[in-house]
Design an enzyme around this catalytic site. Structure first.
Site, PDB file in Angstrom:
ATOM      1  CG  ASN A 215      34.588  41.909  42.392  1.00 35.11           C
ATOM      2  OD1 ASN A 215      33.564  41.666  41.761  1.00 35.11           O
ATOM      3  ND2 ASN A 215      35.665  41.134  42.331  1.00 35.11           N
ATOM      4  CG  ASP A 284      43.862  42.583  40.278  1.00 32.67           C
ATOM      5  OD1 ASP A 284      43.659  41.672  39.455  1.00 32.67           O
ATOM      6  OD2 ASP A 284      43.584  43.777  40.049  1.00 32.67           O
ATOM      7  CE  LYS A 294      32.410  38.331  63.910  1.00 33.12           C
ATOM      8  NZ  LYS A 294      31.605  38.837  64.994  1.00 33.12           N
ATOM      9  N   PRO A 310      47.131  34.669  41.049  1.00 36.36           N
ATOM     10  CG  PRO A 310      46.564  32.443  40.615  1.00 36.36           C
ATOM     11  CD  PRO A 310      46.651  33.456  41.721  1.00 36.36           C
ATOM     12  CG  ASP A 311      46.291  38.155  34.887  1.00 36.68           C
ATOM     13  OD1 ASP A 311      45.488  37.544  34.147  1.00 36.68           O
ATOM     14  OD2 ASP A 311      46.399  39.397  34.895  1.00 36.68           O
ATOM     15  CG  PHE A 328      35.318  41.381  29.490  1.00 32.87           C
ATOM     16  CD1 PHE A 328      35.351  40.095  28.962  1.00 32.87           C
ATOM     17  CD2 PHE A 328      34.220  42.184  29.223  1.00 32.87           C
ATOM     18  CE1 PHE A 328      34.316  39.628  28.182  1.00 32.87           C
ATOM     19  CE2 PHE A 328      33.174  41.725  28.450  1.00 32.87           C
ATOM     20  CZ  PHE A 328      33.222  40.444  27.918  1.00 32.87           C
TER      21      PHE A 328
HETATM   22  N1  CTP Z   1      41.885  38.615  34.918  1.00 34.23           N
HETATM   23  C1  CTP Z   1      42.194  37.297  35.192  1.00 34.23           C
HETATM   24  N2  CTP Z   1      42.838  36.987  36.355  1.00 34.23           N
HETATM   25  C2  CTP Z   1      43.193  37.954  37.235  1.00 34.23           C
HETATM   26  C3  CTP Z   1      42.861  39.307  36.959  1.00 34.23           C
HETATM   27  C4  CTP Z   1      42.219  39.588  35.790  1.00 34.23           C
HETATM   28  O1  CTP Z   1      41.866  36.397  34.404  1.00 34.23           O
HETATM   29  N3  CTP Z   1      43.808  37.621  38.347  1.00 34.23           N
HETATM   30  C5  CTP Z   1      41.228  38.922  33.649  1.00 34.23           C
HETATM   31  C6  CTP Z   1      39.831  39.467  33.796  1.00 34.23           C
HETATM   32  O2  CTP Z   1      38.872  38.425  33.772  1.00 34.23           O
HETATM   33  C7  CTP Z   1      39.718  40.363  32.558  1.00 34.23           C
HETATM   34  C8  CTP Z   1      41.135  40.864  32.381  1.00 34.23           C
HETATM   35  O3  CTP Z   1      41.964  39.924  33.037  1.00 34.23           O
HETATM   36  O4  CTP Z   1      39.390  39.632  31.413  1.00 34.23           O
HETATM   37  C9  CTP Z   1      41.388  42.249  32.903  1.00 34.23           C
HETATM   38  O5  CTP Z   1      40.964  42.340  34.224  1.00 34.23           O
HETATM   39  P1  CTP Z   1      40.990  43.724  34.994  1.00 34.23           P
HETATM   40  O6  CTP Z   1      40.605  43.497  36.404  1.00 34.23           O
HETATM   41  O7  CTP Z   1      40.236  44.757  34.186  1.00 34.23           O
HETATM   42  O8  CTP Z   1      42.503  44.143  34.882  1.00 34.23           O
HETATM   43  P2  CTP Z   1      43.759  43.704  35.632  1.00 34.23           P
HETATM   44  O9  CTP Z   1      44.608  42.946  34.664  1.00 34.23           O
HETATM   45  O10 CTP Z   1      43.431  43.013  36.907  1.00 34.23           O
HETATM   46  O11 CTP Z   1      44.442  45.130  35.899  1.00 34.23           O
HETATM   47  P3  CTP Z   1      43.942  46.348  36.864  1.00 34.23           P
HETATM   48  O12 CTP Z   1      43.166  45.700  37.985  1.00 34.23           O
HETATM   49  O13 CTP Z   1      45.224  46.984  37.282  1.00 34.23           O
HETATM   50  O14 CTP Z   1      43.097  47.267  36.025  1.00 34.23           O
END
Ligand code: CTP
Length: 409
Positions: A215, A284, A294, A310-311, A328
């Site tokens: 990204n 995500d 390749k 993982p989140d 954020f």
């Molecule tokens: N984040 C994280 N790990 C992930 C995805 C997100 O730690 N796998 C954290 C980001 O660093 C940020 C927050 O979660 O602090 C929100 O990230 P964002 O990308 O805005 O939201 P998502 O929870 O991924 O939801 P969406 O993409 O559906 O908006």
């Protein structure tokens, strides 16, 4: 003295407010000490203050015109009052008269100085100076205590003989003492003794030997937060995705590529962290498989299976004893609604929401943030990320300490 403090004060933007009182003549010496230590000093005087010291004196010391009037077209053209409010790293009002303190407490904005204080998110310090009976009056005491509860610092007053003949507390602290308070403000910092763990930058999810899904995050906001936290005395560990940025001074950095690696690095260190800041733009999803060669092009559509990563933030926030978490939410639409939903879903105390647009958010030099917490919303207006990060750290430290105080009580 001033020379040895230059490394701490150099380039700090100090807005020196002067309200009406006989002690106003001492403020010139404070301005001189700050300028000698390479601070960038701008002076704003109330109209009453100009009865006690000439604006020209302060202009000669600081090298900048002194602002006094709120609707002066010339001053607004040089630096508008809102720009000045955003500019300051610290606002110091010396002397702060009883009237000045009362107006600050009730949020009045009938002078340029009071308007600036209302419009600014910079820390505010007051050096009171007034007749000792005025200082000891319950009204003044209630006002100053109310301001202190809001985080306003109060330096002084000193005790001793007063210009009016009375003796007691009410004298302006000596300029050298106020100067030392300013040095201490920037030295000890609001995050002294804290360990802050932070994620920043993008992640890259490999697809084959040469390609990845990534990204546009540059990492600038996270790196600015890391630097601002160091300035406030924190020990900072940065887990960073790939960026072109140099590691800020005083920060321990671990470089990673993928979301899984970022997760592993965070989880290995989270037990030692007091504060966790999730600033990274974490992917995500990742491709289910990664080819070790390749992938060759073909003439038919090619589809990819993506599996969730993982989140990191949600995992940290769900720990039995989580550190204080700042998350954020970068959004393109319905910013606050989506952000608040994220804050609730991930159960985090503080969330910084930002609108991604052409001039703010990802890959830009400037950003604007709205902080969401149980205490309400605070808007930090669009400005360079370095300055924004300092303001963010100021609010983060306040909320972190407030929560720690509640937990310890
Ligand atoms: N984040 C994280 N790990 C992930 C995805 C997100 O730690 N796998 C954290 C980001 O660093 C940020 C927050 O979660 O602090 C929100 O990230 P964002 O990308 O805005 O939201 P998502 O929870 O991924 O939801 P969406 O993409 O559906 O908006």
């Amino acid at each position: 003295m001033a020379h040895s403090d230059s490394h701490i004060l150099a380039g700090r933007r100090i807005l020196l407010g002067i309200s009406g009182g006989i002690a106003a003549c001492k403020t010139a010496e404070l301005a001189r000490l700050l300028v000698t230590a390479s601070c960038d000093v701008r002076v704003v005087m109330t109209p009453a203050a100009t009865q006690f010291i000439a604006p020209l004196t302060l202009q000669a010391i600081t090298g900048w015109p002194v602002s006094t009037e709120i609707f002066d077209p010339q001053q607004e053209a040089a630096m508008g009052h809102i720009a000045l409010a955003r500019w300051a790293d610290l606002i110091v009002i010396a002397p702060a008269s009883a009237d000045c303190i009362a107006k600050l407490y009730t949020g009045q904005a009938d002078t340029l100085l009071h308007t600036l204080c209302l419009a600014s998110t910079a820390p505010l310090a007051l050096a009171p100076a007034m007749n000792t009976h005025m200082w000891q009056h319950p009204a003044t005491q209630a006002n100053i205590q109310g301001l202190q509860q809001r985080g306003v610092r109060c330096w002084g007053p000193a005790d001793g003989a007063q210009a009016c003949g009375d003796t007691g507390p009410g004298r302006l602290s000596e300029p050298t003492e106020l100067y030392q308070h300013i040095v201490a403000h920037f030295t000890h910092g609001s995050l002294a003794d804290c360990h802050l763990l932070l994620t920043a930058g993008p992640t890259r999810e490999p697809l084959d030997a040469v390609r990845y899904i990534g990204n546009r995050s540059s990492g600038r906001m996270g790196y600015a937060i890391a630097a601002a936290a160091v300035e406030q005395g924190a020990r900072v560990t940065l887990i960073s995705g790939p960026t072109a940025l140099a590691c800020p001074a005083g920060v321990t950095r671990y470089l990673v590529q993928t979301a899984q690696q970022m997760y592993d690095q965070v989880m290995a260190r989270i037990a030692q962290a007091d504060i966790f800041v999730a600033c990274a733009a974490v992917a995500d999803y990742r491709p289910e498989t990664c080819a070790d060669h390749k992938i060759k092009k073909g003439s038919t559509p090619y589809s990819l299976t993506l599996v969730p990563n993982p989140d990191i933030l949600a995992t940290v926030a769900a720990l039995p004893k989580p550190p204080y978490c700042l998350g954020f939410a970068a959004e393109t639409d319905q910013v606050l609604a989506h952000a608040e939903a994220k804050r609730q879903a991930k159960q985090i105390p503080l969330l910084a929401a930002n609108q991604v647009s052409a001039t703010t958010g990802i890959e830009t030099d400037e950003n604007a943030l709205t902080l969401l917490s149980d205490q309400g919303r605070i808007h930090l207006p669009q400005q360079p990320k370095q300055r924004l990060a300092r303001q963010l750290i100021h609010h983060l430290a306040e909320q972190y300490h407030a929560q720690t105080a509640v937990q310890n009580s």
